[in-house]
Each structure stands twice: as C-alpha cells, then as structure tokens.
Design an enzyme around this catalytic site. Structure first.
Site, mmCIF file in Angstrom:
data_model
loop_
_atom_site.group_PDB
_atom_site.id
_atom_site.type_symbol
_atom_site.label_atom_id
_atom_site.label_comp_id
_atom_site.label_asym_id
_atom_site.label_seq_id
_atom_site.Cartn_x
_atom_site.Cartn_y
_atom_site.Cartn_z
ATOM 1 N N PRO A 23 0.769 -1.043 -0.160
ATOM 2 C CA PRO A 23 0.197 -0.047 -0.115
ATOM 3 C C PRO A 23 0.901 1.200 0.219
ATOM 4 O O PRO A 23 1.728 1.381 0.624
ATOM 5 C CB PRO A 23 -0.802 -0.216 1.362
ATOM 6 C CG PRO A 23 -0.329 -1.126 2.267
ATOM 7 C CD PRO A 23 0.514 -2.114 0.986
ATOM 8 N N ASN A 24 0.390 2.217 -0.789
ATOM 9 C CA ASN A 24 0.771 3.538 -0.668
ATOM 10 C C ASN A 24 1.985 3.670 -1.441
ATOM 11 O O ASN A 24 2.667 4.925 -1.831
ATOM 12 C CB ASN A 24 1.082 4.172 0.626
ATOM 13 C CG ASN A 24 -0.222 4.348 1.368
ATOM 14 O OD1 ASN A 24 -1.159 4.932 0.780
ATOM 15 N ND2 ASN A 24 -0.175 3.666 2.610
ATOM 16 N N ARG B 64 5.132 11.227 -2.226
ATOM 17 C CA ARG B 64 4.831 11.084 -0.950
ATOM 18 C C ARG B 64 6.075 11.104 -0.125
ATOM 19 O O ARG B 64 7.038 10.361 0.039
ATOM 20 C CB ARG B 64 4.380 9.581 -0.936
ATOM 21 C CG ARG B 64 4.175 9.250 0.540
ATOM 22 C CD ARG B 64 3.763 7.568 0.699
ATOM 23 N NE ARG B 64 3.771 6.939 1.848
ATOM 24 C CZ ARG B 64 4.225 5.857 2.222
ATOM 25 N NH1 ARG B 64 4.576 4.827 1.250
ATOM 26 N NH2 ARG B 64 3.926 5.411 3.443
ATOM 27 N N TYR C 69 11.383 9.020 1.477
ATOM 28 C CA TYR C 69 11.410 8.105 0.414
ATOM 29 C C TYR C 69 12.171 8.433 -1.000
ATOM 30 O O TYR C 69 12.069 7.651 -2.150
ATOM 31 C CB TYR C 69 9.826 7.796 0.056
ATOM 32 C CG TYR C 69 9.231 6.842 1.312
ATOM 33 C CD1 TYR C 69 9.598 5.924 1.890
ATOM 34 C CD2 TYR C 69 8.392 7.693 1.756
ATOM 35 C CE1 TYR C 69 9.101 5.238 2.978
ATOM 36 C CE2 TYR C 69 7.460 7.023 2.876
ATOM 37 C CZ TYR C 69 8.085 5.871 3.364
ATOM 38 O OH TYR C 69 7.370 5.395 4.620
ATOM 39 N N ASN D 129 8.268 -5.067 -0.973
ATOM 40 C CA ASN D 129 8.196 -4.031 0.147
ATOM 41 C C ASN D 129 6.573 -4.078 0.578
ATOM 42 O O ASN D 129 5.828 -3.683 -0.174
ATOM 43 C CB ASN D 129 8.383 -2.702 -0.667
ATOM 44 C CG ASN D 129 8.453 -1.591 0.163
ATOM 45 O OD1 ASN D 129 8.018 -1.778 1.347
ATOM 46 N ND2 ASN D 129 8.976 -0.314 -0.067
ATOM 47 N N ALA E 121 3.015 -0.369 5.106
ATOM 48 C CA ALA E 121 2.643 -0.490 6.389
ATOM 49 C C ALA E 121 2.070 -1.903 6.722
ATOM 50 O O ALA E 121 2.065 -1.985 7.918
ATOM 51 C CB ALA E 121 1.476 0.578 6.610
ATOM 52 N N GLU F 150 12.607 -9.208 1.891
ATOM 53 C CA GLU F 150 11.843 -7.880 2.687
ATOM 54 C C GLU F 150 12.420 -6.765 2.297
ATOM 55 O O GLU F 150 13.989 -6.675 2.577
ATOM 56 C CB GLU F 150 11.605 -8.204 4.078
ATOM 57 C CG GLU F 150 10.718 -7.120 4.633
ATOM 58 C CD GLU F 150 10.586 -7.127 6.371
ATOM 59 O OE1 GLU F 150 11.032 -8.310 6.825
ATOM 60 O OE2 GLU F 150 10.369 -6.359 6.719
ATOM 61 N N HIS G 35 12.694 -2.346 2.546
ATOM 62 C CA HIS G 35 12.204 -1.010 2.856
ATOM 63 C C HIS G 35 13.129 -0.043 2.458
ATOM 64 O O HIS G 35 14.421 -0.084 2.564
ATOM 65 C CB HIS G 35 12.190 -0.950 4.482
ATOM 66 C CG HIS G 35 11.457 -2.003 4.929
ATOM 67 N ND1 HIS G 35 9.758 -1.840 4.771
ATOM 68 C CD2 HIS G 35 11.688 -3.033 5.457
ATOM 69 C CE1 HIS G 35 9.501 -3.066 5.375
ATOM 70 N NE2 HIS G 35 10.430 -3.843 5.853
ATOM 71 N N ARG H 166 13.276 5.426 12.576
ATOM 72 C CA ARG H 166 11.839 5.927 12.402
ATOM 73 C C ARG H 166 11.058 5.798 13.492
ATOM 74 O O ARG H 166 11.465 5.375 14.733
ATOM 75 C CB ARG H 166 11.204 5.794 11.129
ATOM 76 C CG ARG H 166 12.173 6.134 9.906
ATOM 77 C CD ARG H 166 11.575 5.740 8.649
ATOM 78 N NE ARG H 166 10.231 6.738 8.406
ATOM 79 C CZ ARG H 166 9.219 6.314 7.550
ATOM 80 N NH1 ARG H 166 9.161 5.477 6.766
ATOM 81 N NH2 ARG H 166 8.114 7.038 7.378
HETATM 82 C C1 DQA Z 1 8.328 1.247 3.911
HETATM 83 C C2 DQA Z 1 8.290 1.584 5.762
HETATM 84 C C3 DQA Z 1 7.072 1.415 6.099
HETATM 85 O O1 DQA Z 1 7.064 1.709 7.435
HETATM 86 C C4 DQA Z 1 6.108 2.411 5.504
HETATM 87 O O2 DQA Z 1 4.769 2.036 6.036
HETATM 88 C C5 DQA Z 1 6.114 2.384 3.938
HETATM 89 C C6 DQA Z 1 7.233 2.175 3.319
HETATM 90 C C7 DQA Z 1 9.778 1.677 3.258
HETATM 91 O O3 DQA Z 1 9.808 1.287 2.122
HETATM 92 O O4 DQA Z 1 10.563 2.418 3.812
HETATM 93 O O5 DQA Z 1 4.744 2.414 3.255
HETATM 94 O O6 DQA Z 1 8.200 0.037 3.825
#
Ligand code: DQA
Length: 152
Positions: free
Chosen positions: A10-11, A18, A23, A79, A82, A103, A105, A112
C-alpha cells in the site's frame, strides 16, 4: 525464462510525491525501470506489481509460491509498506506458500517511529534490505538471485 516478482504494498504507488524527504523523488515507474535493467543483467523476466489491497497481495504471493515450486520463478522482492507492521495474514501467506522473499524497505525503519520497528514479515523472509533508498530494489533482486544459485 525464469521470473522474479517485485511486489509493492500500500501507498507505494505514491512513490516520488509521498514524503520525498523520507522516500526520495523517484517514482514507482522509475523503480520498475531500475528493476528491469537488473533483471536483464541476470537473465530474469521481471514481474512488477503493486496493490493497496491485502487480499490481492495474498493471492499474488500464493501464485508465485506455486511458480517457484514449478521451477518457473526464483521468488519475490517485497516491500510490504505499512502491512509490514500490521499483517499476520501476509506473514501466513508467505509461510504457507513457501515463497522465498527478500523484504525490502526504502527507508531505515529502525531510525523512525517505534511502531515501524516491528515486522511481521521478517520472520518469514529469506533476507532483509533496509535503508538503501530505491537502490535497494536492484540490490534485493541480485541478493535473491544469489540465494537461488547458492542456497541459504
Ligand atoms: C516502507 C516503510 C514502512 O514503514 C512504510 O509504511 C512504507 C514504506 C519503506 O519502504 O521504507 O509504506 O516499507
């Protein structure tokens, strides 16, 4: 041709606009291009997907678990956004499908907020790449490729 799945939760469709201070300015379409060139180098076919919906992500994880078992794929760079910090269902999907997952990020989640420090995905991941920005994506493809060649 053997595939590698790059999966975004998501997102991540908002990448580039964003929170650029966290990011960066690179869009998801640009990340796809970076992944494509890494996949090309390794003779892999890239499958690049993003969804904001947990059930859709679970279905894709099941699909690629079957693809790995059939010898058609090396697994996924994932990735989870959240969902990392919330989703037992995605943990169970990876475990149940026996999908090899790196995984990933973009940000260093450990620098954070505290709620980002716990991951439901890490215990079922083969490896984790955290905090290298979008460069982490090609690194993770490479890492998954190496695992698929050398095991463990
Ligand atoms: C994320 C880190 C997560 O905490 C966050 O909710 C994201 C992006 C990252 O790529 O740093 O959506 O996965």
């Amino acid at each position: 041709m053997t595939t590698v799945l790059v999966l975004n939760g998501p997102n991540l469709n908002l990448l580039g606009t964003r929170k650029p201070e966290v990011y960066g300015n690179t869009s998801l379409a640009d990340v796809e291009k970076m992944c494509q060139s890494e996949a090309d180098k390794l003779d892999l076919e890239l499958v690049f997907r993003q969804s904001n919906h947990e059930g859709q992500l679970i279905d894709w994880i099941h699909e690629f678990g079957r693809e790995v078992k059939a010898g058609n794929s090396i697994g996924a760079v994932y990735n989870p956004g959240a969902h990392t910090h919330t989703s037992v269902a995605l943990h169970d999907a990876i475990e149940g499908a026996e999908l090899p997952v790196i995984e990933l990020h973009i940000s260093n989640v450990h620098k954070r907020e505290e709620f980002r420090h716990h991951s439901f995905i890490s215990p079922v991941a083969r490896g984790i790449i955290v905090g290298f920005g979008v460069q982490g994506y090609p690194m993770a493809i490479n890492a998954l490729h190496q695992l698929s060649q050398h095991g463990n």
